[in-house]
Enzyme design. Sequence first.
Site, PDB file in Angstrom:
ATOM      1  N   LYS A  81       0.845  -1.197   0.000  1.00 60.08           N
ATOM      2  CA  LYS A  81       0.000   0.000   0.000  1.00 60.08           C
ATOM      3  C   LYS A  81       0.883   1.251   0.000  1.00 60.08           C
ATOM      4  O   LYS A  81       2.005   1.211   0.492  1.00 60.08           O
ATOM      5  CB  LYS A  81      -0.871   0.017   1.261  1.00 60.08           C
ATOM      6  CG  LYS A  81      -2.022  -0.955   1.240  1.00 60.08           C
ATOM      7  CD  LYS A  81      -2.856  -0.825   2.503  1.00 60.08           C
ATOM      8  CE  LYS A  81      -4.023  -1.802   2.487  1.00 60.08           C
ATOM      9  NZ  LYS A  81      -5.005  -1.535   1.439  1.00 60.08           N
ATOM     10  N   ARG A 141     -10.580 -11.321   1.393  1.00 62.98           N
ATOM     11  CA  ARG A 141     -11.404 -12.379   0.796  1.00 62.98           C
ATOM     12  C   ARG A 141     -10.679 -13.723   0.822  1.00 62.98           C
ATOM     13  O   ARG A 141     -11.301 -14.773   0.866  1.00 62.98           O
ATOM     14  CB  ARG A 141     -11.812 -11.953  -0.620  1.00 62.98           C
ATOM     15  CG  ARG A 141     -10.665 -11.745  -1.557  1.00 62.98           C
ATOM     16  CD  ARG A 141     -11.025 -10.923  -2.788  1.00 62.98           C
ATOM     17  NE  ARG A 141     -11.061  -9.484  -2.519  1.00 62.98           N
ATOM     18  CZ  ARG A 141     -11.351  -8.560  -3.437  1.00 62.98           C
ATOM     19  NH1 ARG A 141     -11.667  -8.918  -4.657  1.00 62.98           N
ATOM     20  NH2 ARG A 141     -11.365  -7.274  -3.115  1.00 62.98           N
TER      21      ARG A 141
END
Length: 493
Positions: free
Chosen positions: A277, A351
Amino acid sequence: MEFSTKAGSPEKLKTSCIVVGVYSDAKLTPAGSTIDAASQGSLTKAIKRGDQRGVRGSATLLTGLAGVQAERVLLVGLGKQAEFNDKAYAEAVRAALRGVGASGAVELTFTLAEAAVPNRSLAENVRTAVLLAREFAYRFDELKSKKEDPIRLERIVFPVDKASTKETQAGLAEGSALANGVELTKTLGNLPGNICTPTYLATTAKKLGRDWKMKVEVLERKQMQALKMGSFLAVAQGSEQPPKLIVLHYEGAAAKDAPIALVGKGITFDSGGISLKPGEAMDEMKYDMCGAASVLGTLRAIAELGLKINVVGIIPTCENMPSGVAIKPGDIVTSMSGQTIEILNTDAEGRLILCDALTYAARFKPAAVIDIATLTGACVVALGHVNSGLFSPDDALAEELLGAGRRAADPAWRLPVEEEYQDLLKSNFADMANIGGRAGGAISAACFLWRFTKAYTWAHLDIAGTAWKSGTAKGGSGRPVPLLTEFLKNRAH
Ligand code: BES
Ligand code: MN
Ligand code: ZN
């Protein structure tokens, strides 16, 4: 902060401060009228002088009123009576807390719960007041060597008569239990990643289990390998911290009663992994375990309420870190379900850990499964910081959750999960890719999870925009513990 009820007429209550309300047309709440009459119209005079014009959120402190036992009377503006709704009531409660907080009062006698709010019971008004008071008093300063000033307010007293005692006490009990759950969730979120590790979450869960008689199991890497949780373990492999799969069993109903399963994303720090990130606000990725924290907080709340329902909490927890042994873009992993996944972006890790936990959930033959996850930045773009994103192929379950959110002032907004979006997850080399592109990013994430939930009724809450606040007010919100607790309360016997 302590909460209690007390019988007696408002003007006769010995207290450091009593709060009453005034609408914008100068009409006083019932307790306000009583105090006004007992004090030869002191409140009316203050209103006539223009000291209090009933403006929403305003508060005026009056002291030394003759004929009234309270040392102070706090006059809170309620706005137009015809427009006095949930939001106006919450503003009034906050104004009362601020007003009394600024004074030296240690006790607040709170009468505003009697102000009628459309579609709200007295118990709900009391519950809201307790929640807001606990929020007002909440501090997270355990890691500061110089503590913040604690608030002086120690007690809130709710005056009651014969007719209102039971409902007020019910509201107090519910508000306190809920606030305890919300605070646990906030604090776990606020704790930094170097303290709140997967191991720390497991220890917290075990303690919760001891305190509230819940069976807690913690599955280690070895056991997860035996279960073939290849997707979850792939995310965990880049970290020095061992992953945990925490399973809590709250048994409030008969053993044959199918449980509700709550599955919470527990990434204790999300660096993005090899798909690192950007640095800005990366610290906030310590909040990436807020789904997990909301499962623990909800279980805390329902255990205290003693809800007659069975609930299984399932928490996959690990860090998402870059390292020489971390997953790489292009890696293909096999999930517990047998489906293969091409990891095109290691930052879509939520996920990957949830899919195996969702497969694991099927063994409990749940009546419904709800997963809670700070899953996508796209959900924040779509809904901002007001509503959590709700996804479910089941209309009845979706409506139930939306309704619970509204009643609990912890709202969610439904977004679609539909077959038409599944093409976004096509992979050239595996059964699916773990990302679906920028367009509809929250939806493709939900559609990914959907592929692992075919054995039961399922809903997904994306709390990326609601689990914490950024900026100067940075801190965990405790959401969606109120929504989930309300949902379970409605489902309980
Ligand atoms: N934990 C983040 C989602 C997130 C981002 C929550 C910002 C709150 C604020 C999640 O693991 C993530 O990184 N998602 C990616 C998915 C993308 C790579 C498809 C995102 O939203 O950018
Ligand atoms: Mn991520
Ligand atoms: Zn994440």
